[in-house]
Design a protein around this motif. Structure first.
Motif, short mmCIF file in Angstrom:
data_model
loop_
_atom_site.label_atom_id
_atom_site.label_comp_id
_atom_site.label_asym_id
_atom_site.label_seq_id
_atom_site.Cartn_x
_atom_site.Cartn_y
_atom_site.Cartn_z
N LEU A 281 28.44 39.40 56.21
CA LEU A 281 29.91 39.24 56.22
C LEU A 281 30.40 38.86 57.61
CD1 LEU A 281 32.31 39.52 54.27
CD2 LEU A 281 32.55 41.89 55.05
N ASP A 282 29.86 39.52 58.62
CA ASP A 282 30.12 39.20 60.03
C ASP A 282 31.62 39.09 60.34
OD1 ASP A 282 29.47 38.77 62.62
OD2 ASP A 282 28.77 36.71 62.37
N LEU A 283 32.36 40.14 60.00
CA LEU A 283 33.81 40.13 60.24
C LEU A 283 34.15 40.13 61.72
CD1 LEU A 283 35.31 42.57 57.58
CD2 LEU A 283 35.33 40.09 57.59
N ARG A 284 33.27 40.72 62.53
CA ARG A 284 33.55 40.79 63.97
C ARG A 284 33.64 39.40 64.58
NH1 ARG A 284 36.02 43.88 67.73
NH2 ARG A 284 35.18 43.42 69.78
N ARG A 285 32.70 38.54 64.21
CA ARG A 285 32.69 37.18 64.76
C ARG A 285 33.77 36.32 64.12
NH1 ARG A 285 30.52 32.35 63.44
NH2 ARG A 285 29.52 33.24 61.60
N GLU A 286 34.01 36.51 62.81
CA GLU A 286 34.95 35.66 62.09
C GLU A 286 36.42 35.99 62.40
OE1 GLU A 286 34.32 33.14 60.14
OE2 GLU A 286 32.14 33.29 60.17
N THR A 287 36.71 37.27 62.55
CA THR A 287 38.12 37.66 62.70
C THR A 287 38.40 38.57 63.90
OG1 THR A 287 37.88 39.64 61.31
CG2 THR A 287 38.39 37.56 60.20
N GLY A 288 37.38 39.16 64.47
CA GLY A 288 37.58 40.09 65.56
C GLY A 288 37.72 41.52 65.10
N CYS A 289 37.79 41.75 63.80
CA CYS A 289 37.93 43.10 63.26
C CYS A 289 36.58 43.82 63.23
CB CYS A 289 38.52 43.05 61.85
SG CYS A 289 40.20 42.39 61.78
N THR A 290 36.62 45.11 63.38
CA THR A 290 35.42 45.93 63.36
C THR A 290 35.42 46.84 62.14
OG1 THR A 290 35.36 45.96 65.78
CG2 THR A 290 34.07 47.64 64.63
N VAL A 291 34.29 46.89 61.42
CA VAL A 291 34.17 47.76 60.26
C VAL A 291 33.82 49.16 60.74
CG1 VAL A 291 32.96 48.20 58.10
CG2 VAL A 291 33.40 45.84 58.81
N ILE A 292 34.72 50.11 60.47
CA ILE A 292 34.50 51.49 60.94
C ILE A 292 34.19 52.45 59.80
CG2 ILE A 292 35.97 51.17 62.96
CD1 ILE A 292 38.15 52.70 61.47
N GLY A 293 34.33 51.99 58.56
CA GLY A 293 34.07 52.89 57.45
C GLY A 293 33.78 52.14 56.18
N TYR A 294 33.11 52.83 55.26
CA TYR A 294 32.74 52.25 53.97
C TYR A 294 32.93 53.30 52.88
CZ TYR A 294 29.78 50.29 50.25
OH TYR A 294 29.30 49.83 49.05
N LYS A 295 33.58 52.90 51.80
CA LYS A 295 33.79 53.81 50.66
C LYS A 295 32.98 53.30 49.48
CE LYS A 295 37.32 55.95 47.74
NZ LYS A 295 38.76 56.02 47.39
#
Length: 335
Positions: A281-295
């Motif tokens: 998914l690589d959200l950090r590179r695509e948007t700058g957002c960091t995934v901090i949790g998963y449900k």
């Protein structure tokens, strides 16, 4: 329009009092009568009842009486028309607004119902406005409803523990109910009624006593919040770890220079339905957002998940980012 009629009503009331004061002072000056006799003469003059005069009037007194009669006739005619218009318009406007509100609520789907518009209910409503969520407020205090008539939400007057009132608020189409009544017993009854009507409803209840927590859970509440307990823990945390608490508080504040936390459904990220990993998914590179949790689909939370974690269907991820990064994320995935 209602405020316009209200201002005219107060103007008419002011004119009536003004005529009464002027008449009393006038008779007092022109006839040297007592205050009681002056007031009596003013009343019988402006009401034209024709009772016997208590003071003798000279030419100046008679001229003053003529002018007082002429002025009072116009003032009385205006006051009667305004008061009648005010009463009728107030009644009809309320009925129109009530019918319009109920029609709008019937068309609403996946909205939120807030029971009680006290301190906690108002805070919940303000937070929902920030996140552009539709909600309906159930409140039985007419004074509170009139005080917040310009509030950005729909009010339903009545007792939230009654099924009929919940139905008027659209509980069958609602996605969530927040009951923030001051009494735990009332909240318990609302939870029981709401769960009976809508089994899929997400119910969040306020509680004052710890003994009420389990009862509300058994009654069908998904979450039970104890504001007093949270407030005490928050104050203690400000002593123990003040910077950490201040940072966490900033996460929930909306603004241009603050950090936001958002939850995103897996279905919105992987439209193909294929399971992917956080690394792919690589959200950090695509948007700058960091995934901090998963449900997980079962409702379990994983803090700071590994990059190789596969995102299952019906799961959610919690991301951290500045407002512009969150906005870029929403644009990229059309959220």
């Amino acid at each position: 329009m209602y405020r316009f009629f209200k201002s005219k009503f107060y103007l008419a009331l002011f004119l009536l009092i003004f005529v009464l004061v002027v008449g009393t002072l006038g008779f007092r000056l022109v006839s040297n009568a007592s205050w009681i006799d002056s007031l009596y003469m003013t009343i019988i003059t402006i009401t034209t009842v024709g009772f016997e005069e208590t003071v003798s009037l000279d030419d100046n007194g008679k001229i003053f009486t003529i002018f007082l009669i002429i002025i009072s006739v116009f003032v009385f005619a205006y006051a009667i028309s305004v008061i009648t218009e005010y009463i009728l318009s107030r009644s009809s406007l309320k009925n129109i607004i009530k019918r319009t509100t109920l029609k709008k609520i019937k068309r609403m789907e996946n909205h939120i119902i807030i029971c009680g518009f006290g301190r906690n209910g108002k805070q919940a409503a303000e937070k929902l406005i920030v996140h552009n969520q539709e909600f309906v407020i159930i409140e039985m205090d007419r004074d509170i409803i009139e005080r917040y008539e310009d509030f950005d939400g729909y009010f339903v007057e009545g007792n939230a523990s009654e099924d009929e009132v919940l139905m008027r608020a659209g509980i069958e189409q609602a996605k969530c109910l927040i009951t923030a009544l001051p009494s735990d017993a009332d909240n318990l009854f609302v939870v029981l009624s709401a769960r009976q009507i809508n089994e899929k409803l997400l119910i969040i209840s306020r509680a004052s006593e710890e003994t009420s927590y389990k009862k509300l859970k058994l009654a069908g509440a998904d979450n039970v919040i104890m504001p007093d307990k949270i407030g005490g823990e928050h104050m203690a945390s400000l002593v123990v770890v003040p910077d950490l608490v201040e940072f966490i508080d900033n996460l929930s504040i909306s603004g241009d220079n603050t950090t936001n936390v958002e939850e995103i459904k897996m279905e919105d990220l992987a439209t193909s339905g294929k399971e992917i990993t956080l690394k792919e998914l690589d959200l950090r590179r695509e948007t700058g957002c960091t995934v901090i949790g998963y449900k997980t689909p079962d409702g379990e939370y994983i803090i700071n998940p590994e990059a190789e974690l596969k995102l299952a269907k019906e799961s959610k991820i919690i991301v951290l980012g500045r407002p512009e990064q969150i906005e870029l994320l929403k644009e990229k995935y059309d959220l």
